[in-house]
Design a protein around this motif. Structure first.
Motif: not given
Lengths: 430, 109
Positions: A77, B48, A26-28, B46, B60, B37, B19, A42, A30, A429, A85, A88, A70, A79-83, B58
């Motif tokens: 490609q 990124f 949602i934040e992105r 937002n 983000s 976004v 950042r 990580e 999508l 962030f 939070r 949040l 991992w 597959l998106l990796i996000v840290p 990838p």
């Protein structure tokens, strides 16, 4: 089975579908059901990365599961990796529970975990539809419209049925709603043969049930409850009740906690073999847990140290855990001194991967008990010292002051500042 | 309107640039983009930093959430970042909205 005397209510157990991954989607911008994304911690102690949450599409396409590493991820490609939070997610969880207050009284909402809540809708579901399913749909739409998140709802006549309806049926239904009642329970739940798919039955319990010749929920329901009690103790009777869909818990009654305790633990980023390094981490965790104790105005009379060995340790034991009775204290130095005493006594130079420190037998602090064997000025100075450290951290943050030994090799204090539940809080962030 | 750090576009841009400096490491054949976004649920923008490297998955990385929900403000922040960083910008969920200064579409996708 005659269920007449059993409690009959309407309970919803509402779960957020792939919560962390959905929030990140949602934040992105999508759609949470279509994004291909994993939330990956990580931190140094995850050996390159640990999957905390996977979006439904990533699960479907690549079979990624939570707690995968991992190395288990496909090199795709898409597959998106996000840290993570964590702060949040906590805020979103609070916002979701706030939406639930539009559908049930605040006292009838019981957060069960960060992404699951139990709603006692017995008195309010009729305000939102002709059937409980329609009321559940209303809640789903409200959460979707206000926060963009998809929710899954298990409906039952008691909290247990709601939980089983959620886990076993709602997650696989196109409407993301599942229902169990006393009437339908045996028809839907008894045929289940994968015992571990049922809430509260883990691998060990399933193995013990199999050993008793129980391979299906129906066999569990028809087993002799006294035999089950003999084998499992009180859990045996709970398993028997579970197999019949019976849950007599009264959620509005808060359970009295018999023994309060405080605990902090840490998984180390690598094998620790050097005594000095290990003792630095024990001191750091000791400071952390002692500080929590002082904030609650409590003292402890029992210390617990648990050590988990590395897989490379040449020993049959996974680790050791020992307790030590002490005079009531909240002093960091005294707690750490005793913890190191336990450690030095039982450690046989095995490589470590986990340290767990607990304080129990807690009682309210009524004052500081001076000892006859130490000059009073020295003792008062210690008390003041602890207070000053706490005050500085309260006012300026945990990182404002630290013991110099945390700068030594092996210290983990600096890396762990800002973590929530061992993962990135995400404040940096925002 | 009283100026605070939340409606000061230079301040917001400064944080984002700090950042970016922290997270940007130049790699061979890597592609970088800044994703912006329009969060219609939280009423925020937002930011990124997306990193695409060959033979790597990838990533983000969240940069900042701008809670002052005005397009003029966003335009100032983006313009400020562009003075220093030439990364591609990707704008998502802006529909047919246009930049207030020149009325061009924000997102051409």
């Amino acid at each position: 089975m005659n269920y007449t005397d059993e409690p009959h209510g309407i309970f919803f157990l509402i779960d957020n579908k792939s919560f962390y991954a959905s929030v990140e989607s949602i934040e992105r911008g999508l759609n949470p059901l279509q994004s291909i994304l994993v939330v990956m911690s990580e931190q140094a102690n995850t050996n390159g990365g640990l999957v905390l949450a996977t979006s439904p599409q990533a699960k479907k396409l690549f079979g990624i599961r939570n707690v995968d590493r991992w190395r288990d991820l496909p090199h795709d490609q898409r597959l998106l990796i996000v840290p993570p939070r964590m702060n949040l997610y906590i805020r979103k969880s609070l916002a979701i529970n706030q939406i639930f207050t539009h559908f049930a009284a605040e006292n009838d909402i019981y957060p069960y975990s960060i992404d699951e809540s139990i709603l006692d809708m017995t008195h309010s579901w009729q305000l939102f539809g002709q059937t409980p399913q329609q009321a559940a749909r209303c809640i789903q739409l409200a959460v979707r419209q206000q926060l963009g998140l998809y929710t899954t709802v298990g409906i039952g006549e008691n909290p247990l049925q709601a939980k089983l309806a959620l886990d076993l049926f709602a997650k696989h239904s196109p409407e993301l709603i599942g229902t169990l009642t006393y009437q339908t329970f045996t028809k839907h739940v008894w045929p289940i043969t994968d015992l571990t798919s049922v809430w509260s039955i883990g691998k060990q319990t399933a193995a013990r049930l199999n050993h008793l010749g129980i391979h299906q929920i129906k066999s569990l329901a028809l087993a002799d409850p006294f035999e089950l009690q003999k084998e499992f103790g009180i859990i045996g009777t709970q398993l028997f009740a579970l197999a019949w869909g019976i849950d007599r818990s009264q959620l509005q009654e808060s359970l009295p906690i018999k023994h309060h305790s405080l605990e902090n633990s840490q998984v180390l980023p690598r094998d620790y073999t050097d005594q000095a390094e290990i003792e630095i981490v024990i001191r750091e965790i000791g400071q952390q847990v002692a500080s929590r104790l002082r904030h609650r105005h409590l003292v402890t009379s029992c210390l617990h140290l648990g050590i988990g060995f590395s897989l490379t340790a040449k020993t049959d034991h996974p680790g050791f855990a020992h307790e030590l009775k002490v005079s009531a204290t909240d002093d960091t130095f005294e707690i750490n001194r005793q913890l190191l005493f336990i450690f030095r006594r039982y450690w046989q130079y095995e490589p470590l991967r986990q340290i767990r420190i607990g304080l129990s037998q807690l009682s309210p602090k009524t004052g500081d008990q001076l000892s006859l064997f130490t000059p009073p000025e020295k003792q008062i100075k210690k008390v003041m010292f602890n207070q000053v450290i706490d005050q500085i951290r309260d006012r300026f943050g945990t990182s404002a002051i630290m013991y110099a030994n945390s700068l030594g090799h092996g210290g983990t204090f600096r890396q762990r500042i800002g973590l929530v539940g061992g993962h990135n809080g995400g404040n940096s962030f925002e | 309107m009283e100026a605070t750090h939340l409606n000061n576009s230079d301040f917001e841009a400064q944080i984002i640039k700090q950042r970016l400096k922290l997270y940007f490491t130049p790699y061979i054949k890597a592609r970088y983009e800044i994703l912006v976004v329009n969060d219609i649920f939280a009423h925020s923008y937002n930011f990124f930093f997306n990193i695409y490297r060959p033979l790597k998955l990838p990533h983000s990385i969240p940069l900042r959430r701008i809670t002052f929900y005005r397009l003029e403000f966003l335009e100032n922040v983006v313009a400020n970042i562009r003075t220093e960083y030439k990364f591609s910008f990707v704008f998502r969920n802006f529909g047919k909205q246009r930049w207030p200064s020149n009325f061009t579409l924000i997102s051409k996708q």
